[in-house]
Design an enzyme around this catalytic site. Structure first.
Site, PDB file in Angstrom:
ATOM      1  N   SER A  78       0.790  -1.237   0.000  1.00 25.69           N
ATOM      2  CA  SER A  78       0.000   0.000   0.000  1.00 25.69           C
ATOM      3  C   SER A  78       0.820   1.284   0.000  1.00 25.69           C
ATOM      4  O   SER A  78       0.235   2.370  -0.020  1.00 25.69           O
ATOM      5  CB  SER A  78      -0.962   0.016   1.186  1.00 25.69           C
ATOM      6  OG  SER A  78      -2.027  -0.875   0.958  1.00 25.69           O
ATOM      7  N   LYS A  81      -0.209   3.726  -2.589  1.00 25.82           N
ATOM      8  CA  LYS A  81      -1.236   4.763  -2.436  1.00 25.82           C
ATOM      9  C   LYS A  81      -0.636   6.154  -2.267  1.00 25.82           C
ATOM     10  O   LYS A  81      -1.342   7.153  -2.443  1.00 25.82           O
ATOM     11  CB  LYS A  81      -2.157   4.417  -1.274  1.00 25.82           C
ATOM     12  CG  LYS A  81      -2.959   3.123  -1.502  1.00 25.82           C
ATOM     13  CD  LYS A  81      -3.923   2.858  -0.365  1.00 25.82           C
ATOM     14  CE  LYS A  81      -4.762   1.606  -0.626  1.00 25.82           C
ATOM     15  NZ  LYS A  81      -4.133   0.387  -0.115  1.00 25.82           N
ATOM     16  N   SER A 137      -6.133   3.006   4.726  1.00 22.48           N
ATOM     17  CA  SER A 137      -5.564   2.399   3.510  1.00 22.48           C
ATOM     18  C   SER A 137      -6.644   1.788   2.629  1.00 22.48           C
ATOM     19  O   SER A 137      -6.491   0.683   2.103  1.00 22.48           O
ATOM     20  CB  SER A 137      -4.517   1.345   3.886  1.00 22.48           C
ATOM     21  OG  SER A 137      -3.625   1.098   2.825  1.00 22.48           O
ATOM     22  N   LYS A 244       3.089   6.329   5.224  1.00 19.98           N
ATOM     23  CA  LYS A 244       2.164   5.280   4.776  1.00 19.98           C
ATOM     24  C   LYS A 244       2.649   3.910   5.212  1.00 19.98           C
ATOM     25  O   LYS A 244       3.855   3.641   5.182  1.00 19.98           O
ATOM     26  CB  LYS A 244       2.022   5.310   3.240  1.00 19.98           C
ATOM     27  CG  LYS A 244       0.911   4.407   2.710  1.00 19.98           C
ATOM     28  CD  LYS A 244      -0.446   4.952   3.055  1.00 19.98           C
ATOM     29  CE  LYS A 244      -1.583   3.966   2.749  1.00 19.98           C
ATOM     30  NZ  LYS A 244      -1.629   2.856   3.746  1.00 19.98           N
TER      31      LYS A 244
END
Length: 297
Positions: A78, A81, A137, A244
């Site tokens: 992720s 993202k 997320s 993140k």
């Protein structure tokens, strides 16, 4: 704000690409400070890092504080993202609105992806959708944003890869907007992801989003209420800014992290960690160690 990118004919595209290669990055995609090699004596005193790959830089000076397998290509889960959010804000204003569809919700239900529990028919601002993307997320938020600003998911992913090239992320390939292992899952490196995290933090909206621990969206006539908690356990520690978290079986536990310490902005990435909690412990140890070094400059 609508999509601003428009494609010309093939010859025009080739000419623009050639000019870009000759002229280098534009002001909008200015490269971070040139990284200087990690000092050998400092590296010897560095905290232990068990992650497969890691990279930590001082974004203020360009100094590399720590580097381990920084150019090894790996899935990043992720952390993808970050690029999704970055590209969205090249094409939209935070106050623009996005409607969630059944396709967004259905996509996110596949394969155990993390979700923000968005509901079809709800309309949220881009800024709220970015919170849904970056805090819990949400793959549903990733799909909704990519579909809206692509103007379809495939074209949005193409824009992600084009932006990676513009940022000098030459060891990065995106195959979707969320980092799940569909279509191979793509790949990047710790060095490339640090470069991206630096660019994300240069955007005031994204810096605010990634630094937010909790975000609540009140109910209106356009939507029901939402409340999201950031998966990043570093938030709340000294100067932490995000950025993140990520996890898939192929990628292991991943983390892009940053903090203002010792008068500098430190930005790092860990890839391929086997313990969720240890990635945060390692990141905090690296930040404390590098922050102390930065304070002694």
């Amino acid at each position: 704000m609508n999509v601003t990118h428009r494609f010309g004919g093939a010859l025009i595209s080739l000419a623009v690409a050639a000019a870009a290669l000759t002229a280098g990055s534009t002001a909008a995609h200015a490269a971070p400070p040139v990284a200087t090699p990690v000092d050998a004596a400092q590296a010897e005193a560095a905290p232990a890092v068990l992650a497969t790959a890691a990279h930590l830089v001082d974004a203020t000076t360009g100094q590399v504080h720590f580097s381990k397998e920084a150019d090894l290509r790996r899935p990043v889960a992720s952390l993808t993202k970050m690029m999704t959010a970055y590209v969205v804000l090249q094409r939209a204003e935070p106050t623009d609105k996005v409607e969630v569809t059944t396709a967004d919700v259905g996509y996110a239900a596949r394969g155990g992806a993390a979700v923000a529990h968005l509901r079809a028919g709800d309309t949220l601002t881009v800024e709220d959708m970015l919170h849904a993307l970056m805090l819990p997320s949400g793959a549903d938020a990733a799909h909704a944003l990519a579909r809206t600003y692509g103007p379809d998911v495939e074209e949005f992913v193409a824009a992600m890869n084009a932006t990676a090239r513009q940022l000098g992320m030459n060891d990065t390939l995106y195959v979707n907007a969320d980092g799940m292992p569909y279509g191979g899952g793509g790949h990047s490196t710790a060095r490339d992801q640090v470069r991206l995290a630096q660019k994300v933090l240069e955007n005031p909206t994204l810096e605010k989003v990634t630094s937010t621990q909790y975000h609540t969206v009140p109910a209106t006539s356009e939507r029901r209420s939402y409340s999201w908690r950031n998966t990043n356990r570093l938030l709340g520690t000294s100067g932490a800014l995000g950025v993140k978290t990520g996890y898939t079986r192929a990628a292991g536990y991943t983390l892009a992290f940053a903090a203002d310490r010792g008068g500098s902005r430190l930005v790092g990435v860990l890839l391929g960690e086997t313990s969720s909690s240890r990635r945060f412990q390692t990141a905090e140890a690296l930040l404390g160690w590098a922050g102390a070094a930065a304070a002694q400059r």
